[in-house]
Scaffold this active site. Structure first.
Site, PDB file in Angstrom:
ATOM      1  N   GLU A  95       2.329   6.630  16.813  1.00 24.99           N
ATOM      2  CA  GLU A  95       3.812   6.128  16.971  1.00 24.99           C
ATOM      3  C   GLU A  95       4.729   7.460  16.412  1.00 24.99           C
ATOM      4  O   GLU A  95       5.611   7.546  17.118  1.00 24.99           O
ATOM      5  CB  GLU A  95       3.795   4.910  16.216  1.00 24.99           C
ATOM      6  N   SER A 107       0.964  -1.542   0.240  1.00 28.82           N
ATOM      7  CA  SER A 107       0.204  -0.046   0.136  1.00 28.82           C
ATOM      8  C   SER A 107       0.580   1.257   0.215  1.00 28.82           C
ATOM      9  O   SER A 107       2.048   1.307   0.398  1.00 28.82           O
ATOM     10  CB  SER A 107      -0.743  -0.413   1.237  1.00 28.82           C
ATOM     11  N   HIS A 146       6.699 -15.200  39.011  1.00 31.51           N
ATOM     12  CA  HIS A 146       6.186 -13.995  39.930  1.00 31.51           C
ATOM     13  C   HIS A 146       7.885 -12.840  40.450  1.00 31.51           C
ATOM     14  O   HIS A 146       8.397 -14.497  40.786  1.00 31.51           O
ATOM     15  CB  HIS A 146       5.553 -14.588  41.362  1.00 31.51           C
ATOM     16  N   GLY A 158      -0.257   7.758  13.237  1.00 31.32           N
ATOM     17  CA  GLY A 158       0.389   9.809  13.693  1.00 31.32           C
ATOM     18  C   GLY A 158       0.397   9.587  15.381  1.00 31.32           C
ATOM     19  O   GLY A 158       1.484  10.112  15.720  1.00 31.32           O
ATOM     20  N   GLY A 184      -4.694   7.262   6.494  1.00 35.00           N
ATOM     21  CA  GLY A 184      -4.521   5.787   6.182  1.00 35.00           C
ATOM     22  C   GLY A 184      -3.601   5.915   4.849  1.00 35.00           C
ATOM     23  O   GLY A 184      -2.647   6.815   4.042  1.00 35.00           O
ATOM     24  N   HIS A 191       2.030  -8.750   9.722  1.00 33.21           N
ATOM     25  CA  HIS A 191       1.621 -10.158  10.387  1.00 33.21           C
ATOM     26  C   HIS A 191       0.281 -10.875   9.646  1.00 33.21           C
ATOM     27  O   HIS A 191       0.161 -11.596   9.503  1.00 33.21           O
ATOM     28  CB  HIS A 191       1.588  -9.983  11.803  1.00 33.21           C
TER      29      HIS A 191
HETATM   30  P1  NAI Z   1      -5.435   4.652  10.455  1.00 29.80           P
HETATM   31  O1  NAI Z   1      -6.480   4.403   9.122  1.00 29.80           O
HETATM   32  O2  NAI Z   1      -4.755   3.719  10.890  1.00 29.80           O
HETATM   33  O3  NAI Z   1      -5.536   6.235  10.959  1.00 29.80           O
HETATM   34  C1  NAI Z   1      -5.752   6.995   9.911  1.00 29.80           C
HETATM   35  C2  NAI Z   1      -6.662   8.777  11.210  1.00 29.80           C
HETATM   36  O4  NAI Z   1      -6.924   9.483   9.680  1.00 29.80           O
HETATM   37  C3  NAI Z   1      -8.345   7.698  10.990  1.00 29.80           C
HETATM   38  O5  NAI Z   1      -8.314   8.078  12.693  1.00 29.80           O
HETATM   39  C4  NAI Z   1      -9.131   8.306  10.467  1.00 29.80           C
HETATM   40  O6  NAI Z   1     -10.189   9.092  11.687  1.00 29.80           O
HETATM   41  C5  NAI Z   1      -8.005   9.997  10.226  1.00 29.80           C
HETATM   42  N1  NAI Z   1      -8.203  11.278   9.736  1.00 29.80           N
HETATM   43  C6  NAI Z   1      -9.031  10.405   8.229  1.00 29.80           C
HETATM   44  N2  NAI Z   1      -8.868  11.563   7.569  1.00 29.80           N
HETATM   45  C7  NAI Z   1      -8.449  12.325   8.137  1.00 29.80           C
HETATM   46  C8  NAI Z   1      -8.817  14.118   7.652  1.00 29.80           C
HETATM   47  N3  NAI Z   1      -8.889  14.483   6.032  1.00 29.80           N
HETATM   48  N4  NAI Z   1      -8.757  15.022   9.065  1.00 29.80           N
HETATM   49  C9  NAI Z   1      -8.263  14.058   9.672  1.00 29.80           C
HETATM   50  N5  NAI Z   1      -8.043  12.939  10.498  1.00 29.80           N
HETATM   51  C10 NAI Z   1      -8.911  12.101   9.276  1.00 29.80           C
HETATM   52  O7  NAI Z   1      -4.230   4.793   9.443  1.00 29.80           O
HETATM   53  P2  NAI Z   1      -2.466   5.010   9.721  1.00 29.80           P
HETATM   54  O8  NAI Z   1      -2.460   5.971  10.127  1.00 29.80           O
HETATM   55  O9  NAI Z   1      -2.320   5.842   8.449  1.00 29.80           O
HETATM   56  O10 NAI Z   1      -2.227   4.095   9.283  1.00 29.80           O
HETATM   57  C11 NAI Z   1      -2.585   3.478   7.075  1.00 29.80           C
HETATM   58  C12 NAI Z   1      -2.114   1.489   8.092  1.00 29.80           C
HETATM   59  O11 NAI Z   1      -0.990   1.220   8.179  1.00 29.80           O
HETATM   60  C13 NAI Z   1      -3.028   1.187   8.659  1.00 29.80           C
HETATM   61  O12 NAI Z   1      -4.061   0.278   9.103  1.00 29.80           O
HETATM   62  C14 NAI Z   1      -2.358   1.212  10.135  1.00 29.80           C
HETATM   63  O13 NAI Z   1      -3.359  -0.197  10.488  1.00 29.80           O
HETATM   64  C15 NAI Z   1      -1.127   0.054   9.863  1.00 29.80           C
HETATM   65  N6  NAI Z   1       0.044   0.773  10.265  1.00 29.80           N
HETATM   66  C16 NAI Z   1      -0.675  -0.099  11.758  1.00 29.80           C
HETATM   67  C17 NAI Z   1       0.797  -0.284  12.225  1.00 29.80           C
HETATM   68  C18 NAI Z   1       0.852  -0.370  13.538  1.00 29.80           C
HETATM   69  O14 NAI Z   1       0.301  -2.239  13.527  1.00 29.80           O
HETATM   70  N7  NAI Z   1       0.886  -0.044  14.517  1.00 29.80           N
HETATM   71  C19 NAI Z   1       1.722   1.814  12.966  1.00 29.80           C
HETATM   72  C20 NAI Z   1       1.594   2.271  11.358  1.00 29.80           C
HETATM   73  C21 NAI Z   1       0.393   1.741  10.400  1.00 29.80           C
END
Ligand code: NAI
Length: 470
Positions: free
Chosen positions: A189, A147, A449, A187, A276, A326
């Site tokens: 992290e 992606s 423990h 965001g 996202g 994963h």
């Molecule tokens: P995300 O989909 O997790 O979060 C994006 C956030 O942006 C959402 O809360 C959404 O409501 C908000 N948003 C959307 N449009 C907006 C706007 N116009 N103005 C303000 N807020 C808005 O996406 P993210 O954090 O970019 O991560 C992308 C992908 O990578 C996700 O699927 C995530 O799970 C994955 N990822 C996982 C990690 C982990 O497991 N630790 C670390 C980094 C990414």
């Protein structure tokens, strides 16, 4: 044997693709893995999970030294950070791991083809790179192209002032004001990294809370903690664009469908757009061979990860489902095992989610909101890290474990952990759920423990109202 003829060609060497290639080689297939970047490992290794974790570790050590070492009687005078050294360390980790994958490819006799792949026919790929173009044929092709970050209208990426996570893991200096758009995993992290290193971080989020997919109680705890750490939040708004005021960049935000006079703005040296990611299915020439995508551009697959074209498969971020390394790995292995006549399977109900803030948030299974929506009655057991001896000794006694168990059968339906090392602790919950455990099973399992996993045992005891230490 034609050197350009393979049993399986995997497009993309991220955690989905490279793992699938290795499993296929283990099962005796002749495999090629095509990758357009010079380093193997995909987004996760080059610009995602791994570099962000390296920086989270460095920045957390800085906070510990600055704010907490004194409690242990350790005094650090003239503490300073050297961003360049921090980045060098991060780059070395990436290099080590990428070289590790190259080594695994050699060991497993996987041909690594450097270049960009596109379909010429259902079993034929063109691979283009600066070195030229070649064609390979494969009986089966697995698409694991991942992606890319989503761009916001009004805030196009320029790589300097408006950046994606790709650049946020490589800033050369600490921005004074960092505006983060999106309170998802990225965001929070990367916002944490730069906040710890000295940026004033302001997060703008569309949803009324952080982490829309997380359990509400845990998300609230997370927000409170990050506010205490100095991050600012604006919820229920969308970022609309940029303006320049007194030579200072400002991010304009307001209610998504609200009039401009309701808009506000916040200053920014750097804007991280983390709203996202979208499937990276463009440029593969999928239309030519007839591979179907859904309305969000994700490749459509069935339960065996087969696309609409026989012998073409897809896994990971480029198909539907959580965009997690994963999850891609599990799918890659299962898809290849099915190709080889084995019983590959992915249990989507036990995929763990982790957000690597401090403390970390991790969960597996259902949230309370999901159980309520499905009218499933459940019992809740909670235990706070403040009552766990090991957490106190570690000086990391913030947060809690929450177990949700079926009210009738006691089967564990969801486990939510906000606390130290939640990313590791959640593994016990995953195994328990994979084996269909009840909360009683966890409660009756002897835990060392003093240790952090005792919080899981105590939360399991709490489901039945018989926790010992609280
Ligand atoms: P995300 O989909 O997790 O979060 C994006 C956030 O942006 C959402 O809360 C959404 O409501 C908000 N948003 C959307 N449009 C907006 C706007 N116009 N103005 C303000 N807020 C808005 O996406 P993210 O954090 O970019 O991560 C992308 C992908 O990578 C996700 O699927 C995530 O799970 C994955 N990822 C996982 C990690 C982990 O497991 N630790 C670390 C980094 C990414």
């Amino acid at each position: 044997m034609n050197v350009n003829q393979y049993d399986l060609a995997v497009i993309g060497a991220g955690p989905g693709g490279y793992v699938a290639a290795i499993r296929a080689a283990q099962l005796g297939l002749r495999v090629a893995c095509i990758e357009k970047e010079s380093r193997l490992g995909g987004t996760c290794l080059r610009v995602g999970c791994i570099p962000s974790k390296a920086l989270l570790e460095s920045s957390e050590k800085f906070v510990q030294a600055k704010e907490h070492f004194g409690d242990h009687g350790i005094h650090t005078e003239n503490l300073r950070i050297d961003i360049s050294a921090m980045m060098t360390r991060k780059n070395q980790i990436i290099e080590t791991l990428a070289n590790g994958i190259s080594g695994l490819f050699k060991k497993n006799k996987i041909d690594h083809a450097h270049g960009t792949a596109s379909f010429l026919a259902p079993n034929q790929l063109q691979i283009s790179s600066s070195a030229g173009t070649r064609t390979i044929s494969a009986s089966r092709i697995l698409i694991a192209t991942g992606s890319v970050p989503i761009e916001l209208p009004g805030l196009p990426f320029d790589g300097k002032r408006v950046i994606s996570s790709d650049q946020a893991i490589a800033l050369e200096k600490v921005p004074q004001q960092l505006v983060v758009i999106g309170a998802g995993a990225i965001g929070l992290e990367l916002g944490s990294v730069w906040s710890r290193l000295g940026s004033q971080v302001t997060v703008l989020e569309l949803f009324p809370a952080v982490l829309p997919g997380a359990d509400e109680e845990m998300a609230r705890q997370m927000e409170r903690t990050l506010r205490d750490q100095g991050m600012k939040f604006h919820f229920g708004i969308t970022a609309k664009g940029l303006k320049e005021e007194k030579k200072r960049l400002q991010v304009v935000f307001g209610p998504s469908d609200g009039p401009a006079d309701k808009d506000s703005s916040t200053p920014a040296d750097v804007v991280l757009v983390a709203v996202g990611r979208r499937a990276a299915a463009q440029g593969l020439n999928l239309e030519k061979v007839g591979v179907n995508c859904d309305s969000r551009g994700r490749i459509v697959v069935n339960h065996k990860w087969e696309t609409s074209v026989p012998n073409i498969y897809a896994i990971g971020d480029v198909i539907a489902g959580p965009m997690l390394a994963h999850k891609a790995e599990e799918e890659g292995i299962a898809a290849v095992e099915l190709i080889c006549g084995k019983a590959g399977h992915v249990n989507y109900d036990t995929i763990p989610y982790v957000v690597y803030t401090a403390p970390e948030l991790a969960w597996v299974g259902k949230t309370e909101a999901q159980l309520k929506e499905k009218s499933i009655s459940y019992r809740t057991g909670k235990f706070r890290f403040a009552a766990n001896a090991r957490a106190l000794c570690m000086d990391e006694a913030q947060g809690l474990v929450k177990i949700l168990a079926d009210a009738r059968t006691d089967r564990v339906l969801g486990v939510h952990i906000f606390g130290p090392q939640a990313s590791s602790l959640i593994a016990e919950a995953g195994v328990a759920m994979e084996f269909g455990a009840s909360s009683e099973d966890i409660a009756r399992t002897c835990h060392a423990h003093p240790s952090l996993p005792e919080t899981l045992k105590e939360a399991a005891l709490a489901v039945d109202g018989r926790t010992i230490n609280s």
